[in-house]
Design a protein around this motif. Structure first.
Motif, PDB file in Angstrom:
ATOM      1  N   LEU A  55       0.661  -1.216  -0.125  1.00 44.62           N
ATOM      2  CA  LEU A  55       0.502  -0.131  -0.130  1.00 44.62           C
ATOM      3  C   LEU A  55       0.656   1.154   0.368  1.00 44.62           C
ATOM      4  O   LEU A  55       2.062   1.417   1.118  1.00 44.62           O
ATOM      5  CB  LEU A  55      -1.146   0.734   1.403  1.00 44.62           C
ATOM      6  N   LEU A  58       0.275   5.548   0.675  1.00 43.71           N
ATOM      7  CA  LEU A  58      -0.842   6.742   0.633  1.00 43.71           C
ATOM      8  C   LEU A  58      -0.988   7.767   0.030  1.00 43.71           C
ATOM      9  O   LEU A  58      -0.079   7.954   0.171  1.00 43.71           O
ATOM     10  CB  LEU A  58      -1.185   6.125   2.526  1.00 43.71           C
ATOM     11  N   GLU A  91       2.852   8.743   4.107  1.00 46.46           N
ATOM     12  CA  GLU A  91       3.543   7.776   5.784  1.00 46.46           C
ATOM     13  C   GLU A  91       4.945   7.761   5.980  1.00 46.46           C
ATOM     14  O   GLU A  91       5.329   6.418   5.822  1.00 46.46           O
ATOM     15  CB  GLU A  91       2.937   6.792   5.797  1.00 46.46           C
ATOM     16  N   LEU A  92       6.237   7.713   4.945  1.00 46.22           N
ATOM     17  CA  LEU A  92       7.462   8.086   4.932  1.00 46.22           C
ATOM     18  C   LEU A  92       8.093   8.100   6.593  1.00 46.22           C
ATOM     19  O   LEU A  92       7.855   8.687   7.085  1.00 46.22           O
ATOM     20  CB  LEU A  92       8.182   8.659   3.754  1.00 46.22           C
ATOM     21  N   PHE A  93       9.493   7.387   6.006  1.00 49.11           N
ATOM     22  CA  PHE A  93      10.052   8.170   7.573  1.00 49.11           C
ATOM     23  C   PHE A  93      11.010   9.115   7.314  1.00 49.11           C
ATOM     24  O   PHE A  93      11.548   9.429   6.955  1.00 49.11           O
ATOM     25  CB  PHE A  93      10.892   6.876   8.322  1.00 49.11           C
ATOM     26  N   PRO A  94      10.573  10.325   7.979  1.00 49.63           N
ATOM     27  CA  PRO A  94      11.129  11.224   7.318  1.00 49.63           C
ATOM     28  C   PRO A  94      12.226  11.726   8.005  1.00 49.63           C
ATOM     29  O   PRO A  94      13.259  12.298   7.300  1.00 49.63           O
ATOM     30  CB  PRO A  94       9.742  12.473   8.439  1.00 49.63           C
ATOM     31  N   ALA A  95      13.513  11.063   9.066  1.00 46.18           N
ATOM     32  CA  ALA A  95      13.989  11.614   9.312  1.00 46.18           C
ATOM     33  C   ALA A  95      15.489  10.189   8.869  1.00 46.18           C
ATOM     34  O   ALA A  95      17.056  10.575   8.834  1.00 46.18           O
ATOM     35  CB  ALA A  95      14.641  11.288  10.903  1.00 46.18           C
ATOM     36  N   MET A  96      15.035   9.715   7.691  1.00 47.60           N
ATOM     37  CA  MET A  96      15.443   8.571   7.320  1.00 47.60           C
ATOM     38  C   MET A  96      16.575   8.480   5.469  1.00 47.60           C
ATOM     39  O   MET A  96      14.892   9.457   5.317  1.00 47.60           O
ATOM     40  CB  MET A  96      15.201   7.045   7.410  1.00 47.60           C
ATOM     41  N   GLU A 125      17.488   4.116   2.567  1.00 48.90           N
ATOM     42  CA  GLU A 125      16.991   2.961   4.368  1.00 48.90           C
ATOM     43  C   GLU A 125      15.136   3.278   4.161  1.00 48.90           C
ATOM     44  O   GLU A 125      14.492   1.749   4.492  1.00 48.90           O
ATOM     45  CB  GLU A 125      17.160   4.403   5.406  1.00 48.90           C
ATOM     46  N   LEU A 178      14.956   0.654   1.889  1.00 49.04           N
ATOM     47  CA  LEU A 178      15.363  -1.025   2.521  1.00 49.04           C
ATOM     48  C   LEU A 178      14.508  -1.127   3.216  1.00 49.04           C
ATOM     49  O   LEU A 178      13.473  -2.425   3.830  1.00 49.04           O
ATOM     50  CB  LEU A 178      16.795  -0.180   3.667  1.00 49.04           C
ATOM     51  N   LEU A 179      13.337  -0.085   4.281  1.00 46.80           N
ATOM     52  CA  LEU A 179      12.216  -0.985   4.697  1.00 46.80           C
ATOM     53  C   LEU A 179      11.054  -1.702   4.743  1.00 46.80           C
ATOM     54  O   LEU A 179      10.318  -2.542   4.551  1.00 46.80           O
ATOM     55  CB  LEU A 179      11.941   0.341   5.933  1.00 46.80           C
ATOM     56  N   GLY A 180      10.907  -0.670   3.197  1.00 43.85           N
ATOM     57  CA  GLY A 180      10.098  -1.662   2.273  1.00 43.85           C
ATOM     58  C   GLY A 180      10.535  -2.844   1.923  1.00 43.85           C
ATOM     59  O   GLY A 180       9.267  -3.606   1.854  1.00 43.85           O
ATOM     60  N   ARG A 190       8.329   2.281  -2.447  1.00 45.06           N
ATOM     61  CA  ARG A 190       8.575   1.619  -0.929  1.00 45.06           C
ATOM     62  C   ARG A 190       7.669   0.393  -1.772  1.00 45.06           C
ATOM     63  O   ARG A 190       8.613  -0.401  -0.061  1.00 45.06           O
ATOM     64  CB  ARG A 190       8.761   2.254  -0.094  1.00 45.06           C
ATOM     65  N   TRP A 201      18.783  -5.185  10.855  1.00 42.38           N
ATOM     66  CA  TRP A 201      17.090  -5.381  10.809  1.00 42.38           C
ATOM     67  C   TRP A 201      16.245  -4.452  11.563  1.00 42.38           C
ATOM     68  O   TRP A 201      14.894  -3.691  11.213  1.00 42.38           O
ATOM     69  CB  TRP A 201      16.164  -5.776  10.330  1.00 42.38           C
ATOM     70  N   MET A 258      16.516  -0.892  12.387  1.00 40.80           N
ATOM     71  CA  MET A 258      15.507  -0.223  11.455  1.00 40.80           C
ATOM     72  C   MET A 258      13.796  -0.196  11.697  1.00 40.80           C
ATOM     73  O   MET A 258      13.946   0.773  11.933  1.00 40.80           O
ATOM     74  CB  MET A 258      15.973  -0.598   9.754  1.00 40.80           C
ATOM     75  N   ARG A 302      13.890   2.096  14.463  1.00 34.95           N
ATOM     76  CA  ARG A 302      13.232   3.510  14.732  1.00 34.95           C
ATOM     77  C   ARG A 302      12.399   4.014  13.699  1.00 34.95           C
ATOM     78  O   ARG A 302      11.805   5.385  13.359  1.00 34.95           O
ATOM     79  CB  ARG A 302      14.867   3.918  13.202  1.00 34.95           C
ATOM     80  N   GLN A 322       9.175   7.093  14.103  1.00 34.92           N
ATOM     81  CA  GLN A 322       9.265   7.710  12.829  1.00 34.92           C
ATOM     82  C   GLN A 322       7.861   8.112  12.110  1.00 34.92           C
ATOM     83  O   GLN A 322       7.195   9.428  12.509  1.00 34.92           O
ATOM     84  CB  GLN A 322      10.693   8.320  12.205  1.00 34.92           C
ATOM     85  N   ASN A 323       7.244   6.866  12.119  1.00 36.35           N
ATOM     86  CA  ASN A 323       5.380   6.848  11.888  1.00 36.35           C
ATOM     87  C   ASN A 323       5.304   5.252  12.065  1.00 36.35           C
ATOM     88  O   ASN A 323       5.965   4.484  11.103  1.00 36.35           O
ATOM     89  CB  ASN A 323       6.304   7.486  10.118  1.00 36.35           C
ATOM     90  N   GLY A 365       3.776   4.038   8.696  1.00 34.78           N
ATOM     91  CA  GLY A 365       4.354   3.555   7.481  1.00 34.78           C
ATOM     92  C   GLY A 365       4.812   2.571   8.292  1.00 34.78           C
ATOM     93  O   GLY A 365       5.212   1.269   6.793  1.00 34.78           O
ATOM     94  N   ILE A 379       2.717  -0.305   7.176  1.00 35.01           N
ATOM     95  CA  ILE A 379       2.787  -1.394   5.419  1.00 35.01           C
ATOM     96  C   ILE A 379       3.955  -1.538   4.832  1.00 35.01           C
ATOM     97  O   ILE A 379       3.983  -2.015   4.338  1.00 35.01           O
ATOM     98  CB  ILE A 379       2.057   0.078   5.401  1.00 35.01           C
ATOM     99  N   CYS A 380       5.149  -1.121   5.584  1.00 39.99           N
ATOM    100  CA  CYS A 380       5.982  -2.436   5.842  1.00 39.99           C
ATOM    101  C   CYS A 380       6.077  -3.481   5.786  1.00 39.99           C
ATOM    102  O   CYS A 380       7.791  -4.733   5.851  1.00 39.99           O
ATOM    103  CB  CYS A 380       7.202  -0.558   6.002  1.00 39.99           C
ATOM    104  N   GLU A 432      14.990  16.102  16.664  1.00 44.00           N
ATOM    105  CA  GLU A 432      14.573  16.528  15.644  1.00 44.00           C
ATOM    106  C   GLU A 432      13.554  16.933  15.612  1.00 44.00           C
ATOM    107  O   GLU A 432      12.200  18.364  15.327  1.00 44.00           O
ATOM    108  CB  GLU A 432      14.594  16.711  14.180  1.00 44.00           C
TER     109      GLU A 432
END
Lengths: 239, 290, 244, 324
Positions: free
Chosen positions: A83, A85, A89-94, A98, A101-103, A150, B166, B169, B172, B176-177, B180, B183-184, B288
């Motif tokens: 999905l 969206l 819904e990303l990881f803003p600080a990555m 990366e 990679l999480l995908g 992702r 992994w 990650m 983290r 952060q989300n 997100g 859905i990963c 941040e």
């Protein structure tokens, strides 16, 4: 065409707010199907319910012959439904890398990581250029590409895209849809459920579609015909 | 005005700061993943030092005692996540933060009183055979260098774990989300437990590291929590890296303040600073974002 | 004279514009619908009018008085009431107490009238049979009704309604349209109404304002709006317009 | 509707009169056992502290984790002023009340203005508690450090004719019952009570219907803190000894929170019931020594996890809708 994802009489919502009423739909193998409808019609809720983020109140979701309704989201991703969206819904600080990679977090996606990464970079070359940039600092269009990228990294067989064109300049919308078209040409065994508020881009990618209005399916069939016919606007807005 | 040579004081401060960072890093990760400001976190430090100290008093070999202490901290931390905090996971937003704060506060009081009254004399001191080493014309305490070294190594290990593995990650991504991460395909439940376990390990090592340079008594848990909380507030409640920097800064400043104006007024100064900070920048100077 | 006059309203959230130089003037007694795609800034506009959000630029006049930047409770007492997209009733108060609270704190009604007025509002909205039930035990539609009744009970001149129709079935939408018609007639209200159930809009609104990405792109009667090129484009994408 | 409110009001009045009677005549039963009266006086003071905390946290969601510090500031001001013979008893107590009231207003003003989330108000006030503690211990010359200092027995005017140990009982009882009566009156008979009920329920909606939430929060903070300063000063005079341990987080804030949560947040009878239970428990468990603290911690955890709304709420839901 045999179907890969089938939704039967789905009722869902948030808490005691019911948003979807008896929604049924069908997605074939290697097919792109559009779901159109104005805001508030329940499109995003539908996608979130299929992805397991929301639990359905009633109804069935069948993926590849197996019932997946009520399963936790991580299982559904692993099975092969991804999905992206509208809120990204990303990881803003990555970094971009990366995020991608999480995908590929689930087990079988890790194995095909390089292959999938190559594909993502091929359809969205911009992401390769921005590989080491923080996701939070990118433009809206780039973030949209990353969200789609992702989702692709999960190695999914069904890709669900939530309004990939929202809030983007026409040129960026074009590059995203070009990317999707290229994706359909290169990747075997991929079906896309495309949710859009604006019909025209969707029409260029798919033949068949549904119109969702106020939580109910009000039209099903040839989407091009629907859009060009005079009654579309009335149907679309539920007038 | 200062009795101790300033460079040595700085090293003292850095060692204290790194120790606090270890505790605060756990606090930060737990806040990020579970939405709970764990007030009982300092008691994890104490449960492991007390366990180790009691076993040592009964003549157990050192490694076994330390390992048992570590186990106790991890067990308590997991119990906290799986059982004690269960009621809060159904809640959202402010309600959740508030109830989490309250439950862990109550747990802290419970553990604090239980440990102090049951093992009032379980002080942990890990003295080393060689007391001092000379280097560049200065004489350092061996314990000081060793504890600083271990703390730094642990933090580097944590850093690499978060950056490279992994699981790191996944942790983290969840801070952060959360949507997100969902859905990963990242499982919230599993990694929530994992950060509590890591928090327990970090707290336990912080206790041992402190035990190298000082005596850790059963009554110091709340103190650890408060100092670590301050580190978190300065570093930004969701940023592990901010936490590490803030830990060192606070450690050094605190050590100097104590040397200059005494423990109590140093505490007051630090607390006033924190109060100002909460007012001016509730989300931290370094971190941040939430 | 317009009952409310917003001129050049801009709102920025972290540098991003949520509203850009929006003008909105609504006549007394009018029902004005505001429609637009996701993220168009409809709810933000409401938040600006009733003081939840301070505008970065622009001015709002209500009955000729400047209300820009006043806090919500002051604006409520001046005669602007509002319902929320997701209703927030008082969960531990009974329905009648919920509505009574609305009447009590706006300070726009005097002692003896309160009770009768509250009962009238309950009858009107159609929730009188649940008067002694607690807010927390109601379903979502009943909560919407209670919130509407609570807003009406403060005896406003201007009512802001945020997405009342979403989640209702066609029958219920019919009832709701009927309800709003009666409310307007009975209480002599001006209503600004954010909605995406367009069928309801076209049968109820006098005028429609269309927002898209924070800007006003069209304004007019419902039947004009549905065929307006800019509106069709905003909802459906640019090339549809050329096809038709 | 009105009938129901009338019943509730009548029941509240009955409850209040019963309370008054019990509190006035109870010490007469124990006139020969000063220890019991002493314990009951202590209970009264804790009920007052709990009343303040309940108004701050229960009614207006301002998490002040500095009840002990506020009471302590009141006690230290009065104690030091009397020790140095700067002003008389009445003036000292008034000064304590005003000072702490002002500090409370300031904290509330800051947190309302800065729109601090509850938890940040909590951290902020926890810092006040710790700063107060460290300051008191650090400034040994003025405060006597850990050991504190003694306060001479003061004259209480008319009450002086009563036996020593009963004087402070009636002073505290008068304070508590007056506070309770004013609260009962305001909450049941005026618009303010309605406003409180709305704010407890939903702050956003309260603002939307025309309630000035910020103002109510700040007024509550001034009054509740002033009460803390006043009661703290009296508590100091009653104990005749002022030491930081009496006003510490563990010895004052925790029991107070326990009382409020046990009795039920945002109820007027809750603090009475909570403090009675805690006092009895305290005495019954005296043999446990320091382990009572352990038990309190455990009770608090269990209460929060499984019985969050307290006894009054339980009774209200299950038996009668009497207490507000």
């Amino acid at each position: 065409m045999s179907s890969i994802l089938k939704v039967e009489e789905l009722n869902a919502g948030y808490g005691d707010v019911q948003v979807l009423w008896d929604v049924s739909l069908d997605l074939g193998k290697n097919e792109v199907v559009a779901i159109l409808g104005p805001n508030g019609s329940g499109k995003t809720t539908l996608l979130k319910t299929i992805a397991g983020i929301l639990k359905p109140k009633k109804g069935k979701i069948i993926f590849n012959g197996k019932r997946i309704d009520g399963m936790p989201p991580e299982r559904i991703v692993q099975d092969g439904i991804a999905l992206a969206l509208a809120e990204k819904e990303l990881f803003p600080a990555m970094t971009v890398k990366e995020n991608l990679l999480l995908g590929a977090f689930n087990k079988h996606a890790r194995k095909n990581f390089n292959e999938n990464l190559e594909l993502v970079y091929k359809i969205f070359p911009r992401l390769k250029e921005r590989e080491n940039q923080k996701a939070g600092t990118m433009s809206g269009g780039e973030q949209q590409m990353l969200a789609i990228g992702r989702a692709l990294m999960t190695g999914a067989r069904v890709l669900m895209l939530d309004e990939p064109s929202t809030g983007l300049a026409p040129l960026l919308v074009k590059s995203i849809f070009d990317g999707l078209r290229q994706l359909m040409e290169t990747k075997q065994e991929l079906s896309i459920l495309l949710v859009e508020q604006r019909a025209i881009q969707a029409v260029e990618l798919c033949d068949r579609g549904y119109i969702l209005s106020n939580g109910r399916i009000v039209y099903e069939g040839d989407i091009r015909e629907a859009v060009t016919s005079g009654s579309f606007m009335r149907k679309y807005l539920g007038v | 005005m200062l009795d101790i040579f300033p460079p040595l004081l700085i090293i003292d401060g850095i060692v204290l700061g790194l120790t606090l960072s270890l505790i605060a890093a756990g606090l930060t990760m737990i806040y990020g993943l579970a939405g709970v400001l764990n007030i009982s976190h300092g008691e994890l430090v104490i449960i492991s030092t007390v366990t180790a100290a009691v076993l040592l008093q009964f003549g157990s070999p050192l490694p076994l005692a330390l390992l048992a202490g570590l186990g106790a901290a991890v067990a308590l931390s997991s119990f906290l996540e799986r059982v004690v905090l269960r009621p809060i996971y159904g809640l959202e937003g402010e309600e959740r933060v508030l109830l989490g704060l309250y439950i862990t506060l109550a747990l802290a009081i419970f553990l604090h009183s239980a440990l102090v009254s049951t093992f009032p004399l379980a002080y942990l001191t890990l003295s080393l055979p060689i007391p001092t080493v000379s280097f560049l014309g200065l004489t350092f305490r061996t314990a000081q260098l060793l504890s600083g070294g271990i703390a730094a190594t642990t933090l580097v290990a944590l850093f690499l774990f978060l950056k490279r593995s992994w699981s790191g990650m996944a942790i983290r991504s969840l801070t952060q989300n959360e949507v997100g991460a969902l859905i990963c395909g990242v499982s919230v439940k599993r990694y929530r437990l994992l950060v509590f376990i890591i928090g327990g390990v970090l707290a336990s090592s912080a206790g041992y590291i402190r035990g190298l340079v000082a005596t850790v008594g059963p009554e110091t848990g709340l103190e650890f929590t408060i100092l670590a909380l301050l580190v978190c507030v300065v570093g930004g409640v969701r940023s592990v890296y901010g936490t590490i920097i803030a830990g060192i800064v606070i450690g050094v400043v605190y050590t100097f303040l104590i040397a200059m104006i005494g423990t109590y007024l140093a505490n007051v100064a630090l607390l006033v600073f924190i109060m100002l900070l909460v007012l001016i920048k509730p989300y931290g100077i370094i971190g941040e974002r939430w | 004279m317009n009952i409310i006059e917003c001129t050049g309203i801009s709102v920025f959230f972290g540098g991003l514009p949520a509203l850009r130089k929006v003008n909105l003037g609504v006549e007394k007694g009018e029902i004005r619908a505001i429609i637009g795609p996701n993220g168009a800034g409809k709810t933000t506009l409401f938040n600006v009018i009733n003081g939840v959000v301070k505008p970065s630029e622009g001015k709002i006049l209500f009955e000729g008085r400047n209300i820009t930047g006043k806090p919500p409770h002051v604006i409520c007492r001046m005669g602007i009431s509002r319902t929320l997209q997701i209703p927030r009733v008082f969960k531990d108060l009974t329905v009648v107490d919920n509505v009574m609270a609305g009447a009590l704190f706006s300070g726009r009604l005097k002692g003896d009238m309160l009770e009768k007025y509250v009962n009238d509002v309950l009858e009107m909205v159609g929730i009188a049979d649940k008067a002694t039930v607690k807010g927390g035990q109601l379903n979502i539609q009943e909560r919407k009704k209670v919130e509407l009744a609570r807003a009406l009970a403060s005896k406003p001149c201007l009512l802001l309604v945020d997405e009342y129709m979403s989640g209702l079935n066609p029958m219920e939408i019919e009832d709701a349209i009927d309800l709003f018609k009666r409310i307007r007639k009975e209480y002599n209200l001006t209503i600004i109404w954010v909605e995406h159930v367009i069928s309801a809009v076209s049968s109820l609104a006098d005028q429609v304002t269309v927002l898209n990405q924070g800007e006003k792109i069209a304004e007019g009667k419902p039947e004009e709006i549905v065929v307006d090129d800019k509106v069709v484009e905003a909802y459906l994408g640019e090339r549809v317009v050329k096809h038709t | 509707m009105t009938a129901q409110i009338r019943i509730t009001r009548r029941n509240q009045l009955i409850a209040f009169i019963t309370l008054c009677t019990v509190y006035i005549f109870l010490p007469l039963l124990f006139i020969n056992t000063p220890y019991v009266v002493f314990i009951m006086t202590q209970m009264l003071f804790f009920t007052i502290f709990a009343y303040s905390f309940n108004f701050l946290f229960g009614f207006t969601r301002q998490l002040f984790l500095c009840i002990g510090a506020f009471a302590g500031i009141g006690a230290y001001i009065t104690g030091i002023l009397l020790r140095e013979s700067i002003v008389g008893v009445v003036e000292s107590v008034i000064l304590s009340t005003l000072t702490v009231g002002f500090i409370g207003w300031f904290v509330s003003y800051l947190s309302v203005r800065r729109r601090l989330v509850v938890i940040f108000t909590g951290i902020f006030t926890l810092a006040i508690t710790l700063a107060f503690n460290n300051l008191v211990i650090g400034l040994v010359d003025i405060t006597g450090g850990e050991t504190g200092f003694r306060v001479r027995l003061v004259s209480l005017g008319l009450l002086d004719s009563l036996p020593l140990y009963v004087r402070f009982y009636y002073l505290a009882a008068a304070t508590l019952l007056t506070t309770a009566f004013i609260s009962f009156y305001l909450l049941s008979y005026t618009k303010i009570g309605y406003a409180f009920r709305c704010i407890i329920d939903d702050e956003v909606s309260s603002g939307l219907i025309g309630i000035d939430v910020a103002k109510i929060k700040m007024i509550t903070a001034v009054l509740a803190s002033g009460l803390l300063g006043y009661a703290g000063a009296l508590y100091g005079l009653f104990s005749q000894l002022i030491t930081p341990s009496y006003y510490g987080f563990l010895s004052l804030d925790i029991p107070v929170q326990l009382i409020v949560i046990l009795g039920g947040r945002a109820t007027l009878l809750g603090p009475f019931i909570g403090s009675a239970i805690i006092s009895i428990l305290n005495e019954a468990l005296k043999f446990l020594g320091p382990l009572t603290q352990v038990l309190y911690g455990l009770i608090l955890v269990l209460l929060l996890a499984f019985f969050r709304n307290g006894i009054v709420d339980f009774v209200k839901r299950r038996i009668v809708p009497w207490f507000f």
